[in-house]
Write a protein that holds these residues in place. Structure first.
Motif, PDB file in Angstrom:
ATOM      1  N   SER A  36      73.992  57.459 -61.888  1.00 21.45           N
ATOM      2  CA  SER A  36      73.051  55.985 -62.459  1.00 21.45           C
ATOM      3  C   SER A  36      72.168  56.814 -64.011  1.00 21.45           C
ATOM      4  CB  SER A  36      71.959  56.146 -61.556  1.00 21.45           C
ATOM      5  OG  SER A  36      70.776  56.661 -61.437  1.00 21.45           O
ATOM      6  N   GLY A  37      72.903  57.791 -64.480  1.00 19.89           N
ATOM      7  CA  GLY A  37      72.282  58.539 -65.631  1.00 19.89           C
ATOM      8  C   GLY A  37      71.243  58.792 -65.302  1.00 19.89           C
ATOM      9  N   GLU A  38      71.112  59.344 -66.973  1.00 26.31           N
ATOM     10  CA  GLU A  38      69.450  59.892 -67.547  1.00 26.31           C
ATOM     11  C   GLU A  38      68.415  59.086 -66.696  1.00 26.31           C
ATOM     12  OE1 GLU A  38      67.524  61.686 -71.032  1.00 26.31           O
ATOM     13  OE2 GLU A  38      68.227  59.377 -70.859  1.00 26.31           O
ATOM     14  N   ARG A  39      67.303  59.761 -66.150  1.00 24.58           N
ATOM     15  CA  ARG A  39      66.140  59.103 -65.383  1.00 24.58           C
ATOM     16  C   ARG A  39      64.932  59.865 -65.054  1.00 24.58           C
ATOM     17  NH1 ARG A  39      66.880  58.174 -58.709  1.00 24.58           N
ATOM     18  NH2 ARG A  39      68.197  56.947 -58.901  1.00 24.58           N
ATOM     19  N   LEU A  40      64.032  59.075 -64.774  1.00 18.72           N
ATOM     20  CA  LEU A  40      62.576  59.273 -65.308  1.00 18.72           C
ATOM     21  C   LEU A  40      62.396  60.634 -63.970  1.00 18.72           C
ATOM     22  CD1 LEU A  40      60.373  56.158 -66.066  1.00 18.72           C
ATOM     23  CD2 LEU A  40      60.761  58.487 -67.281  1.00 18.72           C
ATOM     24  N   CYS A  41      61.553  61.893 -64.445  1.00 17.59           N
ATOM     25  CA  CYS A  41      61.068  62.728 -63.294  1.00 17.59           C
ATOM     26  C   CYS A  41      61.105  62.063 -62.182  1.00 17.59           C
ATOM     27  CB  CYS A  41      60.235  63.486 -63.839  1.00 17.59           C
ATOM     28  SG  CYS A  41      60.843  64.829 -65.262  1.00 17.59           S
ATOM     29  N   GLY A  42      59.823  61.019 -61.944  1.00 19.42           N
ATOM     30  CA  GLY A  42      59.326  60.229 -61.602  1.00 19.42           C
ATOM     31  C   GLY A  42      59.922  59.125 -60.179  1.00 19.42           C
ATOM     32  N   ALA A  43      61.623  59.447 -60.640  1.00 19.49           N
ATOM     33  CA  ALA A  43      62.239  57.732 -59.983  1.00 19.49           C
ATOM     34  C   ALA A  43      63.434  58.394 -58.895  1.00 19.49           C
ATOM     35  CB  ALA A  43      63.047  57.474 -61.037  1.00 19.49           C
ATOM     36  N   PHE A  44      63.116  59.769 -59.028  1.00 21.50           N
ATOM     37  CA  PHE A  44      63.945  60.587 -57.945  1.00 21.50           C
ATOM     38  C   PHE A  44      63.373  59.579 -56.869  1.00 21.50           C
ATOM     39  CE2 PHE A  44      64.525  63.058 -61.644  1.00 21.50           C
ATOM     40  CZ  PHE A  44      65.722  62.498 -62.112  1.00 21.50           C
ATOM     41  N   GLU A  45      64.586  59.555 -55.637  1.00 22.09           N
ATOM     42  CA  GLU A  45      64.397  59.234 -54.551  1.00 22.09           C
ATOM     43  C   GLU A  45      65.022  60.848 -53.137  1.00 22.09           C
ATOM     44  OE1 GLU A  45      66.814  55.887 -53.515  1.00 22.09           O
ATOM     45  OE2 GLU A  45      66.145  54.739 -55.825  1.00 22.09           O
ATOM     46  N   VAL A  46      64.163  61.019 -53.576  1.00 22.19           N
ATOM     47  CA  VAL A  46      63.579  62.189 -52.367  1.00 22.19           C
ATOM     48  C   VAL A  46      62.423  62.224 -51.772  1.00 22.19           C
ATOM     49  CG1 VAL A  46      65.366  63.513 -53.533  1.00 22.19           C
ATOM     50  CG2 VAL A  46      62.932  63.532 -54.366  1.00 22.19           C
ATOM     51  N   ASP A  47      62.582  63.196 -50.459  1.00 22.79           N
ATOM     52  CA  ASP A  47      61.569  63.206 -49.326  1.00 22.79           C
ATOM     53  C   ASP A  47      60.970  64.378 -49.332  1.00 22.79           C
ATOM     54  OD1 ASP A  47      59.921  62.271 -47.788  1.00 22.79           O
ATOM     55  OD2 ASP A  47      61.183  62.827 -45.162  1.00 22.79           O
ATOM     56  N   VAL A  48      60.150  65.006 -50.463  1.00 23.58           N
ATOM     57  CA  VAL A  48      59.336  65.569 -51.339  1.00 23.58           C
ATOM     58  C   VAL A  48      57.966  65.448 -51.686  1.00 23.58           C
ATOM     59  CG1 VAL A  48      61.333  67.448 -51.093  1.00 23.58           C
ATOM     60  CG2 VAL A  48      60.697  66.529 -53.103  1.00 23.58           C
ATOM     61  N   ALA A  49      56.607  66.336 -52.090  1.00 21.03           N
ATOM     62  CA  ALA A  49      56.255  65.770 -52.936  1.00 21.03           C
ATOM     63  C   ALA A  49      56.158  66.066 -54.170  1.00 21.03           C
ATOM     64  CB  ALA A  49      54.291  66.970 -52.316  1.00 21.03           C
ATOM     65  N   LYS A  50      55.221  65.804 -54.787  1.00 21.66           N
ATOM     66  CA  LYS A  50      56.010  65.776 -56.546  1.00 21.66           C
ATOM     67  C   LYS A  50      55.867  66.843 -57.165  1.00 21.66           C
ATOM     68  CE  LYS A  50      53.897  60.863 -57.736  1.00 21.66           C
ATOM     69  NZ  LYS A  50      52.858  60.532 -58.707  1.00 21.66           N
ATOM     70  N   SER A  51      54.740  67.595 -56.572  1.00 24.60           N
ATOM     71  CA  SER A  51      54.883  68.759 -56.605  1.00 24.60           C
ATOM     72  C   SER A  51      56.423  69.693 -56.491  1.00 24.60           C
ATOM     73  CB  SER A  51      53.474  69.813 -56.291  1.00 24.60           C
ATOM     74  OG  SER A  51      53.245  70.173 -54.606  1.00 24.60           O
ATOM     75  N   THR A  68      65.905  67.789 -69.668  1.00 20.25           N
ATOM     76  CA  THR A  68      64.414  66.729 -69.752  1.00 20.25           C
ATOM     77  C   THR A  68      64.151  67.119 -70.565  1.00 20.25           C
ATOM     78  OG1 THR A  68      64.015  68.061 -67.694  1.00 20.25           O
ATOM     79  CG2 THR A  68      61.970  67.365 -68.869  1.00 20.25           C
ATOM     80  N   ARG A  69      64.330  65.806 -71.443  1.00 16.51           N
ATOM     81  CA  ARG A  69      63.536  65.312 -73.133  1.00 16.51           C
ATOM     82  C   ARG A  69      61.939  64.677 -72.679  1.00 16.51           C
ATOM     83  NH1 ARG A  69      64.697  60.414 -74.543  1.00 16.51           N
ATOM     84  NH2 ARG A  69      65.609  59.389 -73.014  1.00 16.51           N
ATOM     85  N   CYS A  70      60.961  64.980 -73.684  1.00 20.04           N
ATOM     86  CA  CYS A  70      60.377  64.609 -73.198  1.00 20.04           C
ATOM     87  C   CYS A  70      60.305  63.653 -74.380  1.00 20.04           C
ATOM     88  CB  CYS A  70      59.207  65.441 -73.509  1.00 20.04           C
ATOM     89  SG  CYS A  70      59.369  67.081 -72.396  1.00 20.04           S
ATOM     90  N   ARG A  71      59.031  62.776 -73.891  1.00 22.20           N
ATOM     91  CA  ARG A  71      59.213  61.332 -74.861  1.00 22.20           C
ATOM     92  C   ARG A  71      57.722  60.451 -74.447  1.00 22.20           C
ATOM     93  NH1 ARG A  71      62.630  55.452 -75.300  1.00 22.20           N
ATOM     94  NH2 ARG A  71      61.488  54.737 -78.110  1.00 22.20           N
ATOM     95  N   GLY A  72      56.291  60.972 -75.191  1.00 23.75           N
ATOM     96  CA  GLY A  72      55.601  60.292 -75.157  1.00 23.75           C
ATOM     97  C   GLY A  72      54.724  61.325 -73.920  1.00 23.75           C
ATOM     98  N   ASN A  73      54.456  60.268 -72.896  1.00 22.74           N
ATOM     99  CA  ASN A  73      54.203  61.344 -71.843  1.00 22.74           C
ATOM    100  C   ASN A  73      54.929  60.961 -70.488  1.00 22.74           C
ATOM    101  OD1 ASN A  73      53.928  58.322 -70.755  1.00 22.74           O
ATOM    102  ND2 ASN A  73      51.690  58.814 -69.972  1.00 22.74           N
ATOM    103  N   GLN A  74      56.857  61.193 -70.669  1.00 27.96           N
ATOM    104  CA  GLN A  74      57.534  60.946 -69.837  1.00 27.96           C
ATOM    105  C   GLN A  74      58.177  61.560 -70.482  1.00 27.96           C
ATOM    106  OE1 GLN A  74      58.554  56.699 -70.934  1.00 27.96           O
ATOM    107  NE2 GLN A  74      57.906  56.084 -69.477  1.00 27.96           N
ATOM    108  N   ARG A  75      58.449  62.488 -69.367  1.00 26.65           N
ATOM    109  CA  ARG A  75      60.194  63.185 -68.768  1.00 26.65           C
ATOM    110  C   ARG A  75      61.767  62.686 -68.516  1.00 26.65           C
ATOM    111  NH1 ARG A  75      56.841  68.998 -67.290  1.00 26.65           N
ATOM    112  NH2 ARG A  75      55.847  69.031 -69.566  1.00 26.65           N
TER     113      ARG A  75
END
Length: 109
Positions: A36-51, A68-75
């Motif tokens: 699906s191309g570039e994604r926000l760090c928090g948008a991955f569908e994986v079954d693990v904690a954020k850390s 990893t590209r930072c844009r504002g407070n998003q990665r």
């Protein structure tokens, strides 16, 4: 927020790439970016904690698989497909194809 450090194309090591791809969670992340191309760090569908996901993303970035590209407070995370294909032609295609076959086999068993 500056972009995060990543190895130069010349510094990408095959052993580090293979190590990064050997983990099922990291492989799932790479497959999702590939599909699906570039994604926000928090948008991955994986079954693990954020850390834990953050650690997986760090391993992928430091191995040279992702950027990893930072844009504002998003990665935003993307594959370094051009660099990888230049250094290791066909490697990513073979690994992702094998993972897709394995997933289809696991679902039908």
């Amino acid at each position: 927020m500056p972009n995060l450090d990543e190895p130069s194309p010349q510094a990408i090591d095959l052993a580090a790439v293979l190590h990064a791809l050997s983990d099922p969670t990291r492989l799932a992340v790479v497959r999702q970016i590939q599909s699906s191309g570039e994604r926000l760090c928090g948008a991955f569908e994986v079954d693990v904690a954020k850390s834990t996901l953050s650690q997986h993303l760090r391993v992928l970035r430091e191995a040279g698989l992702t950027r990893t590209r930072c844009r504002g407070n998003q990665r935003w995370v993307s594959l370094r497909r051009d660099d990888l294909d230049l250094l290791f032609p066909g490697l990513l295609d073979v690994v992702l194809s094998a993972a897709d076959r394995r997933t289809r086999t696991d679902v039908t068993v």
